[in-house]
Design a protein around this motif. Structure first.
Motif, PDB file in Angstrom:
ATOM      1  N   SER A 153      -9.360   6.287  -7.807  1.00 39.54           N
ATOM      2  CA  SER A 153      -8.441   5.950  -6.719  1.00 39.54           C
ATOM      3  C   SER A 153      -7.354   5.031  -7.257  1.00 39.54           C
ATOM      4  O   SER A 153      -7.653   3.944  -7.758  1.00 39.54           O
ATOM      5  CB  SER A 153      -9.192   5.233  -5.593  1.00 39.54           C
ATOM      6  OG  SER A 153     -10.214   6.045  -5.083  1.00 39.54           O
ATOM      7  N   CYS A 154      -6.097   5.470  -7.151  1.00 42.62           N
ATOM      8  CA  CYS A 154      -4.968   4.688  -7.658  1.00 42.62           C
ATOM      9  C   CYS A 154      -3.940   4.474  -6.551  1.00 42.62           C
ATOM     10  O   CYS A 154      -3.774   5.315  -5.672  1.00 42.62           O
ATOM     11  CB  CYS A 154      -4.316   5.406  -8.833  1.00 42.62           C
ATOM     12  SG  CYS A 154      -5.393   5.546 -10.285  1.00 42.62           S
ATOM     13  N   HIS A 155      -3.247   3.324  -6.657  1.00 43.70           N
ATOM     14  CA  HIS A 155      -2.261   2.972  -5.641  1.00 43.70           C
ATOM     15  C   HIS A 155      -0.904   2.619  -6.252  1.00 43.70           C
ATOM     16  O   HIS A 155       0.013   2.227  -5.528  1.00 43.70           O
ATOM     17  CB  HIS A 155      -2.789   1.820  -4.789  1.00 43.70           C
ATOM     18  CG  HIS A 155      -4.138   2.129  -4.211  1.00 43.70           C
ATOM     19  ND1 HIS A 155      -4.313   3.002  -3.168  1.00 43.70           N
ATOM     20  CD2 HIS A 155      -5.375   1.723  -4.569  1.00 43.70           C
ATOM     21  CE1 HIS A 155      -5.610   3.113  -2.897  1.00 43.70           C
ATOM     22  NE2 HIS A 155      -6.265   2.345  -3.735  1.00 43.70           N
ATOM     23  N   SER A 156      -0.790   2.752  -7.588  1.00 43.41           N
ATOM     24  CA  SER A 156       0.480   2.494  -8.273  1.00 43.41           C
ATOM     25  C   SER A 156       0.470   3.262  -9.592  1.00 43.41           C
ATOM     26  O   SER A 156      -0.578   3.720 -10.056  1.00 43.41           O
ATOM     27  CB  SER A 156       0.647   0.997  -8.554  1.00 43.41           C
ATOM     28  OG  SER A 156      -0.291   0.582  -9.548  1.00 43.41           O
ATOM     29  N   ASP A 168      -1.744   1.530 -12.015  1.00 43.62           N
ATOM     30  CA  ASP A 168      -3.164   1.898 -11.846  1.00 43.62           C
ATOM     31  C   ASP A 168      -3.478   3.186 -12.592  1.00 43.62           C
ATOM     32  O   ASP A 168      -4.520   3.309 -13.242  1.00 43.62           O
ATOM     33  CB  ASP A 168      -3.494   2.124 -10.359  1.00 43.62           C
ATOM     34  CG  ASP A 168      -3.584   0.861  -9.536  1.00 43.62           C
ATOM     35  OD1 ASP A 168      -3.486  -0.253 -10.088  1.00 43.62           O
ATOM     36  OD2 ASP A 168      -3.765   1.006  -8.305  1.00 43.62           O
ATOM     37  N   PHE A 226      -3.743   9.363  -5.389  1.00 41.74           N
ATOM     38  CA  PHE A 226      -2.669   8.395  -5.206  1.00 41.74           C
ATOM     39  C   PHE A 226      -2.474   8.238  -3.707  1.00 41.74           C
ATOM     40  O   PHE A 226      -2.218   9.222  -3.001  1.00 41.74           O
ATOM     41  CB  PHE A 226      -1.387   8.896  -5.883  1.00 41.74           C
ATOM     42  CG  PHE A 226      -0.241   7.928  -5.810  1.00 41.74           C
ATOM     43  CD1 PHE A 226      -0.256   6.769  -6.570  1.00 41.74           C
ATOM     44  CD2 PHE A 226       0.840   8.180  -4.984  1.00 41.74           C
ATOM     45  CE1 PHE A 226       0.799   5.868  -6.517  1.00 41.74           C
ATOM     46  CE2 PHE A 226       1.910   7.291  -4.919  1.00 41.74           C
ATOM     47  CZ  PHE A 226       1.886   6.139  -5.689  1.00 41.74           C
ATOM     48  N   SER A 227      -2.624   6.997  -3.231  1.00 44.77           N
ATOM     49  CA  SER A 227      -2.607   6.822  -1.780  1.00 44.77           C
ATOM     50  C   SER A 227      -2.124   5.440  -1.362  1.00 44.77           C
ATOM     51  O   SER A 227      -2.102   4.532  -2.179  1.00 44.77           O
ATOM     52  CB  SER A 227      -4.011   7.043  -1.235  1.00 44.77           C
ATOM     53  OG  SER A 227      -4.866   5.983  -1.615  1.00 44.77           O
ATOM     54  N   PRO A 228      -1.798   5.362  -0.055  1.00 46.09           N
ATOM     55  CA  PRO A 228      -1.608   6.449   0.898  1.00 46.09           C
ATOM     56  C   PRO A 228      -0.188   7.010   0.781  1.00 46.09           C
ATOM     57  O   PRO A 228       0.777   6.254   0.725  1.00 46.09           O
ATOM     58  CB  PRO A 228      -1.830   5.794   2.259  1.00 46.09           C
ATOM     59  CG  PRO A 228      -1.366   4.373   2.061  1.00 46.09           C
ATOM     60  CD  PRO A 228      -1.675   4.049   0.606  1.00 46.09           C
ATOM     61  N   LYS A 257      -6.266   4.010   7.064  1.00 46.70           N
ATOM     62  CA  LYS A 257      -5.750   2.739   6.534  1.00 46.70           C
ATOM     63  C   LYS A 257      -4.594   2.268   7.406  1.00 46.70           C
ATOM     64  O   LYS A 257      -3.450   2.209   6.960  1.00 46.70           O
ATOM     65  CB  LYS A 257      -5.302   2.916   5.089  1.00 46.70           C
ATOM     66  CG  LYS A 257      -6.431   3.376   4.184  1.00 46.70           C
ATOM     67  CD  LYS A 257      -6.356   2.701   2.862  1.00 46.70           C
ATOM     68  CE  LYS A 257      -7.484   3.242   1.999  1.00 46.70           C
ATOM     69  NZ  LYS A 257      -8.201   2.272   1.331  1.00 46.70           N
ATOM     70  N   VAL A 279      -1.315  -0.081   6.429  1.00 48.12           N
ATOM     71  CA  VAL A 279      -0.981  -0.030   5.004  1.00 48.12           C
ATOM     72  C   VAL A 279       0.282   0.824   4.853  1.00 48.12           C
ATOM     73  O   VAL A 279       0.298   1.987   5.270  1.00 48.12           O
ATOM     74  CB  VAL A 279      -2.144   0.569   4.170  1.00 48.12           C
ATOM     75  CG1 VAL A 279      -1.737   0.716   2.722  1.00 48.12           C
ATOM     76  CG2 VAL A 279      -3.387  -0.294   4.308  1.00 48.12           C
ATOM     77  N   LYS A 303       3.186   5.218   0.570  1.00 46.05           N
ATOM     78  CA  LYS A 303       3.958   5.257  -0.679  1.00 46.05           C
ATOM     79  C   LYS A 303       5.163   6.181  -0.554  1.00 46.05           C
ATOM     80  O   LYS A 303       6.174   5.960  -1.192  1.00 46.05           O
ATOM     81  CB  LYS A 303       3.077   5.743  -1.839  1.00 46.05           C
ATOM     82  CG  LYS A 303       1.781   4.975  -2.032  1.00 46.05           C
ATOM     83  CD  LYS A 303       2.016   3.565  -2.458  1.00 46.05           C
ATOM     84  CE  LYS A 303       0.676   2.887  -2.709  1.00 46.05           C
ATOM     85  NZ  LYS A 303       0.760   1.461  -2.739  1.00 46.05           N
ATOM     86  N   GLY A 331      -4.074  10.368   1.876  1.00 41.78           N
ATOM     87  CA  GLY A 331      -3.556   9.497   2.928  1.00 41.78           C
ATOM     88  C   GLY A 331      -2.565  10.226   3.804  1.00 41.78           C
ATOM     89  O   GLY A 331      -1.423  10.449   3.396  1.00 41.78           O
TER      90      GLY A 331
END
Length: 189
Positions: free
Chosen positions: A105-108, A111, A125-127, A134, A137, A140, A160
């Motif tokens: 799970s990556c958010h950038s 990451d 890649f989320s959300p 979420k 939040v 992206k 997401g």
């Protein structure tokens, strides 16, 4: 080739029993299923994972377990999906016997690069969109998804707010596929 849509589970969102709901989803032949129920104890998860793997194999849908590495070693699913902090803790010894496919799970983009260095073979890649799972939040968005997909050395799966109606724009952004949680409930009601 059709844009692959995966299912990631959250039994708290389903109105019917989890196995009954998953069988309905599996009848739609998602590209794969990620059994995410990470709030269970390891013993509870092991029991559930065995049942879900049996269902997935009946429908010939790849099954990925989530977080519980001991259960993944024992049951040998097609893959294992991990939060990035859990992947950081994996040394060579802890990797023995794990499935060869490890998602993270990556958010950038940072990451993603870290996940690659740590041995991930793909990532979510989320959300990407606003998500009921979420709330609050910030998403992206497609522009950042596209930049990440263009630069990523591993396949990036959008997560997401993903729905079947958004497949075309996700594919145009370069996502390797999409991962839906609540979206499957609308298609399997």
């Amino acid at each position: 080739m059709a844009f692959p849509l995966y299912c990631i589970t959250n039994r708290h969102l389903y109105q019917r029993p989890l196995l009954e709901t998953l069988e309905e989803i599996l009848r739609q032949y998602p590209a794969g299923l990620i059994l995410r129920e990470k709030d269970l104890t390891e013993g509870e998860y092991r029991e559930l994972a065995g049942q879900v793997l049996t269902l997935c194999r009946r429908y010939q849908v790849p099954c990925w377990l989530h977080t519980f590495m001991g259960v993944a070693r024992e049951l040998q699913p097609e893959g294992l999906h991990l939060p990035l902090p859990v992947l950081r803790e994996l040394d060579i010894e802890k990797r023995r016997g794990l499935p060869k496919h490890i998602g993270v799970s990556c958010h950038s983009f940072g990451d993603i690069l870290e996940a690659v260095k740590l041995g991930a073979t793909c990532c979510t890649f989320s959300p990407v969109y606003p998500s009921q799972c979420k709330p609050g939040v910030p998403p992206k968005g497609l522009e950042l998804l596209q930049k990440v997909c263009q630069q990523s050395p591993i396949p990036v799966y959008a997560l997401g707010g993903v729905t079947p109606e958004r497949v075309q724009e996700l594919a145009a952004a370069g996502a390797a596929g999409g991962v839906m949680m609540s979206g499957w409930m609308r298609t399997s009601s």
